[in-house]
Design an enzyme around this catalytic site. Structure first.
Site, PDB file in Angstrom:
ATOM      1  N   GLU A 123      -1.582  -9.452   3.191  1.00 43.25           N
ATOM      2  CA  GLU A 123      -1.521 -10.057   4.535  1.00 43.25           C
ATOM      3  C   GLU A 123      -2.881 -10.464   5.063  1.00 43.25           C
ATOM      4  O   GLU A 123      -2.992 -11.388   5.888  1.00 43.25           O
ATOM      5  CB  GLU A 123      -0.840  -9.095   5.521  1.00 43.25           C
ATOM      6  CG  GLU A 123      -1.595  -7.837   5.885  1.00 43.25           C
ATOM      7  CD  GLU A 123      -1.334  -6.655   4.975  1.00 43.25           C
ATOM      8  OE1 GLU A 123      -1.587  -5.506   5.384  1.00 43.25           O
ATOM      9  OE2 GLU A 123      -0.890  -6.887   3.822  1.00 43.25           O
ATOM     10  N   HIS A 169      -3.475  -5.317   0.119  1.00 40.80           N
ATOM     11  CA  HIS A 169      -2.918  -5.833   1.372  1.00 40.80           C
ATOM     12  C   HIS A 169      -2.964  -7.369   1.364  1.00 40.80           C
ATOM     13  O   HIS A 169      -3.945  -7.967   1.819  1.00 40.80           O
ATOM     14  CB  HIS A 169      -3.714  -5.314   2.570  1.00 40.80           C
ATOM     15  CG  HIS A 169      -3.504  -3.870   2.864  1.00 40.80           C
ATOM     16  ND1 HIS A 169      -2.604  -3.413   3.801  1.00 40.80           N
ATOM     17  CD2 HIS A 169      -4.081  -2.756   2.331  1.00 40.80           C
ATOM     18  CE1 HIS A 169      -2.637  -2.090   3.839  1.00 40.80           C
ATOM     19  NE2 HIS A 169      -3.528  -1.663   2.960  1.00 40.80           N
ATOM     20  N   CYS A 205       0.834  -1.204   0.000  1.00 38.88           N
ATOM     21  CA  CYS A 205       0.000   0.000   0.000  1.00 38.88           C
ATOM     22  C   CYS A 205       0.873   1.260   0.000  1.00 38.88           C
ATOM     23  O   CYS A 205       1.456   1.593  -1.024  1.00 38.88           O
ATOM     24  CB  CYS A 205      -0.979  -0.033   1.177  1.00 38.88           C
ATOM     25  SG  CYS A 205      -2.348   1.135   1.012  1.00 38.88           S
TER      26      CYS A 205
END
Length: 556
Positions: free
Chosen positions: A527, A525, A398
């Site tokens: 994750e 993102h 990001c």
């Protein structure tokens, strides 16, 4: 529907989220389908506008919900996909009730906390618990509800009352209450003290809820004498007093519960013994023990803005853990405050400046995660430059991707004033700009949020190879600035490849630098979708590159 309510007492931060997730894991291992709900009693509508220092990271769901980080624990532990409605806040409840009042739905009644707010809470819980979250048809068997905060907090009172009413309406065989409490040991005395838990349970019972189980947090295993005392004064069977003592890693918590036959007692309370099977936690056991036995480390430099609270980057830390375990490594994360890398820091705090650079230069890979605001940006740019010039594996997420673009524009294209309009609204070279569809007046839920499709332009790119040479991926987003499409061609001609774009083909989603072992930036993102048994491909590639194993991975 069967409900398992997890409450907390004595102090906050005891690990109710991990406890609730672990209970879900054990019940799922018994062959049951599990969903979960997190209740946050704060007045915010959602977690989107809260500072990471205040409340840890903001976890983003597929539907764009900005929610409490505990929902990330639920998704990782239970391997489910939750919705924004699985996170209930006081703000959401009051907003829904007031909207009904304005529409005249209450037919002239005086709108009150009881029954209107409490009814809204019950209705929300009962409707959301029916939504399947595991990709299968039909409702789950069990809904695990975590009540945030501590019993006795003023803001949680309407929820306690609503849950009391819910327990009464569904019946005792459909409701199980587990109270998480602290058993401290005073340094001087060395005795496990039960009094805080006694008071906490007394408070809970005074509010109309009686716990069926106590989940006792302690540094060391509970003594039998401590259990007997808790049972006597808290009106809970000794067999239902569960001890969740400190363990090497949180993956041991479901195993702790299983070893204490927690599943058997919970299933008995919920009248599910006839449909459940013996818990199959073999893969979970292997995962926990594998991590305990790892000896080799990989040194990761995390250059961020919010390093004072590691929960600010909880999902990033978990994704690194998942990737490292897949590579038979233990993550050794070195936290660097981005501002400590800046030139100004060399004058004001020379020791911190020197320490930060020593850590960065000794790291095997560098990660710059997301963030907002201009604090520390110059330090992140320096970290990205160091990684690019010295061929150190770099992953920018990001803001980390935007930082890489800014650094490249300054260093390679010679645009010294290249910047994001977030940090310098008057910059003459805006390489990162505010998205046209964003709102400049409202902060909450106005970003580009949730799962979005990214089309991978080049099958020979690292990103495409890591994802299995697919034509597109769907990952979760949370941003309001983007790479300026007008500078895309100049950046690409200089060697910065834009290998992933959105549905329009204009918005940049993934960048790679050609002459580098691993220099990747992503607007999304990754994750948030990483799981213990299915690490994010980008994080896996990042760790493999740090150990110079990436090409061997592609060869296999």
């Amino acid at each position: 529907m069967k409900y398992v309510l997890v409450t907390g007492g004595v102090v906050s931060g005891l690990g109710k989220g991990v406890t609730a997730s672990s209970i879900g894991v054990v019940l799922k291992a018994c062959g049951l389908r599990v969903t979960s709900i997190k209740i946050d009693p704060y007045l915010n509508t959602d977690a989107g506008t809260m500072s990471p220092f205040e409340h840890g990271e903001v976890f983003v769901l597929d539907d764009g919900g900005e929610v409490d980080l505990d929902l990330g624990n639920y998704e990782r532990f239970l391997d489910v996909t939750l919705t924004k409605d699985n996170n209930i806040t006081t703000g959401k409840i009051y907003q829904s009730v007031l909207e009904k009042e304005r529409k005249g739905d209450y037919l002239g009644k005086t709108v009150q906390v009881v029954p209107h707010i409490t009814d809204a809470i019950k209705d929300w819980i009962e409707s959301v618990s029916l939504i399947p979250v595991d990709g299968m048809e039909g409702q789950a068997d069990v809904c695990v509800i975590e009540l945030g905060g501590t019993v006795g907090d003023i803001e949680s009172m309407p929820f306690i009352e609503a849950l009391r009413q819910l327990s009464f309406s569904v019946g005792p065989e459909n409701f199980c209450l587990i109270h998480v409490s602290l058993i401290p040991v005073l340094g001087v005395v060395g005795e496990q003290k039960t009094k805080p838990t006694q008071h906490s349970v007394r408070e809970l019972r005074a509010l109309g809820l009686t716990p069926h189980f106590l989940a006792c947090r302690s540094a060391q295993p509970l003594l039998e004498s401590t259990k007997a005392k808790l049972s006597q004064f808290c009106h809970v069977s000794a067999a239902n007093i569960l001890n969740i003592h400190d363990v090497p890693n949180i993956w041991h918590v479901p195993l702790l519960l299983r070893n204490q036959n927690a599943h058997h007692s919970i299933l008995k309370q919920l009248n599910l013994t006839s449909v459940a099977t013996a818990p199959d936690l073999d893969s979970w056991t292997r995962m926990a023990e594998t991590f305990d036995n790892l000896t080799n480390h990989v040194k990761i430099a995390m250059v961020g803005k919010y390093i004072g609270l590691t929960d600010s980057y909880l999902s990033v830390v978990k994704a690194l853990l998942h990737a490292c375990i897949a590579c038979s490594l233990k993550p050794h994360i070195e936290w660097i405050a981005a501002s400590d890398l800046e030139d100004e820091s060399e004058k004001s705090t020379p020791e911190a400046h020197a320490a930060a650079w020593n850590i960065l230069k000794s790291a095997e890979c560098i990660l710059v995660p997301g963030g907002f605001g201009d604090r520390g940006v110059s330090g992140m740019v320096l970290a990205a430059k160091y990684a690019r010039e010295n061929k150190i594996p770099y992953l920018g997420i990001c803001l980390g991707m935007q930082i890489a673009v800014i650094e490249f524009a300054r260093s390679v294209l010679g645009l010294e004033r290249a910047n994001s309009t977030e940090f310098d609204a008057q910059t003459s070279d805006p390489v990162v700009i505010f998205m046209p569809e964003g709102s400049r007046t409202h902060m909450g839920s106005t970003m580009r949020l949730g799962s979005r499709r990214t089309h991978l332009q080049n099958r020979d790119s690292l990103t495409s190879k890591l994802y299995g040479e697919v034509s597109y991926v769907e990952e979760r987003h949370r941003h309001r600035y983007e790479v300026n499409p007008e500078v895309a061609q100049a950046l690409e001609e200089a060697g910065l490849r834009f290998v992933g774009k959105d549905d329009t083909g204009k918005r940049v989603e993934v960048i790679e630098f050609q002459d580098h072992p691993f220099y990747v930036g992503v607007q999304f993102h990754p994750e948030f979708k990483s799981r213990p048994t299915r690490p994010s491909p980008l994080f896996l590639g990042f760790i493999l590159a740090a150990r110079k194993l990436l090409q061997a991975h592609f060869s296999n």
